[in-house]
Design an enzyme around this catalytic site. Structure first.
Site: not given
Length: 271
Positions: A144-145, A148, A202
Site C-alpha cells: 500500500h505504501e 503511494h 487511499e
C-alpha cells in the site's frame, strides 16, 4: 471566493510561465486498472531530492535517539518482503525497480508505515509487533505504501498545495536551494507525515497494493485481516462522509473485490 482567487492568482501565473502544469500518467493500470491523469506543478526530481534529504535527516535523528533498527531479525524480515514487492513495481512503472529502495524499522508505539518519493520507507514497531503482523499482512502494508510512491501522490499533493496558495511558492520551489529548498522539504514532509491522504489516493494505493502483494507471492486477502486489526484500534473513528479516508466497511468491501481480482496472479506466483 474572489478574495482567495486574487491571492492565488500570482502563484498560478508564476506556475504557468515557469513550469507549465503537466498532466501525467504516473503508472500503468495493471490488473487492477488504476488509471487517472494527475496535474503536476513540480518535477518528480525535485520531490525525490527533497524526500531523500528529509529521509536522511529522519534516519539520523532516529539513530541518535536509538530507535533505528533495534531488532536485526525484524529488519531482515521487512527488507526481504519489501525487496520482493519492489521487484514487481515495474508492472506499474518501468523506472521503479531501479529506484534506490531503502526500508528501516523504527521503534515507536505508533501504528504507522510510509514510503516517500523514490522508495524511501519505514515501518513502526507499534504496527509490526503491536498488531502481530504476518508476512502477508506486512506485504499488504508495504505494498500500500509503495503504491503511494509509484503514483507520486506526494508530488500531486505538493502541486495542489502550490495551486491553492497553502504551500511554498512555485518560484521558490523551482530553485530547490537555500530557503526555497528548505520550504520544499518542509512541504514534502507535511504531505508525507502530517496531512491525511485523500479517499481517492487511499483507494488507489489499496488496489495497487494488493496487486503488488499478489505478484510477489503474498496472499492479497491479508489486506482484509490487516484492516480488521486496524479497525480494532480505531474505535470512535468518524463516519466516511466526515473523513478523508474511506470507512473500514467500504474499504474492506473494495479490498475484498480487488483481492479476488488478483488471486490468479497470486496463485501463479506461488507455483
Amino acid at each position: 471566493m474572489s478574495l482567495m482567487f486574487r491571492r492565488v492568482l500570482p502563484v498560478l501565473l508564476v506556475a504557468l510561465t515557469s513550469v507549465a502544469c503537466q498532466t501525467v500518467q504516473t503508472t500503468h493500470g495493471g490488473a487492477v486498472g488504476v488509471q487517472r491523469s494527475q496535474l503536476m506543478m513540480v518535477s518528480a526530481q525535485e520531490v525525490e531530492q527533497a524526500s531523500r534529504q528529509q529521509y536522511d535527516e529522519m534516519m539520523a535523528e532516529a539513530r541518535k535517539n536509538k530507535i533505528l533498527n533495534r531488532d536485526a531479525a525484524s529488519v531482515q524480515r521487512v527488507r526481504r518482503i519489501v525487496a520482493r514487492l519492489a521487484q514487481q513495481s515495474g508492472v506499474f512503472r518501468a523506472d521503479a525497480p531501479a529506484w534506490q529502495w531503502e526500508v528501516n524499522v523504527l521503534s515507536s508505539k505508533e501504528l504507522n508505515a510510509w514510503c516517500m518519493a523514490g522508495g524511501k520507507m519505514a515501518i513502526y514497531t507499534g504496527l509490526l509487533d503491536g498488531l502481530k503482523l504476518s508476512d502477508d499482512e506486512i506485504a499488504a502494508v508495504m505494498g500500500h505504501e509503495i503504491a503511494h510512491a509509484l503514483r507520486e501522490h506526494a508530488r500531486e499533493r505538493v502541486s495542489k498545495s502550490m495551486a491553492t496558495g497553502l504551500g511554498i511558492s512555485v518560484a521558490g520551489a523551482l530553485l530547490g536551494v537555500g530557503q526555497a529548498g528548505q520550504d520544499l522539504m518542509g512541504t514534502v514532509a507535511k504531505v508525507s507525515f502530517e496531512l491525511p491522504n485523500s479517499r481517492e489516493h487511499e483507494t488507489e494505493a489499496d488496489r495497487i497494493g494488493v496487486e503488488l502483494a499478489a505478484r510477489a507471492g503474498y496472499d492479497p486477502r491479508a489486506a482484509l485481516s490487516l484492516w480488521t486489526k486496524m479497525a480494532s484500534q480505531s474505535a470512535g473513528a468518524p463516519p466516511q462522509w466526515l473523513s478523508t479516508h474511506p470507512s473500514h466497511t467500504s474499504r474492506q468491501r473494495d479490498l475484498a473485490a480487488y483481492a479476488e481480482r488478483v488471486m490468479p496472479l497470486y496463485q501463479a506466483a506461488r507455483r
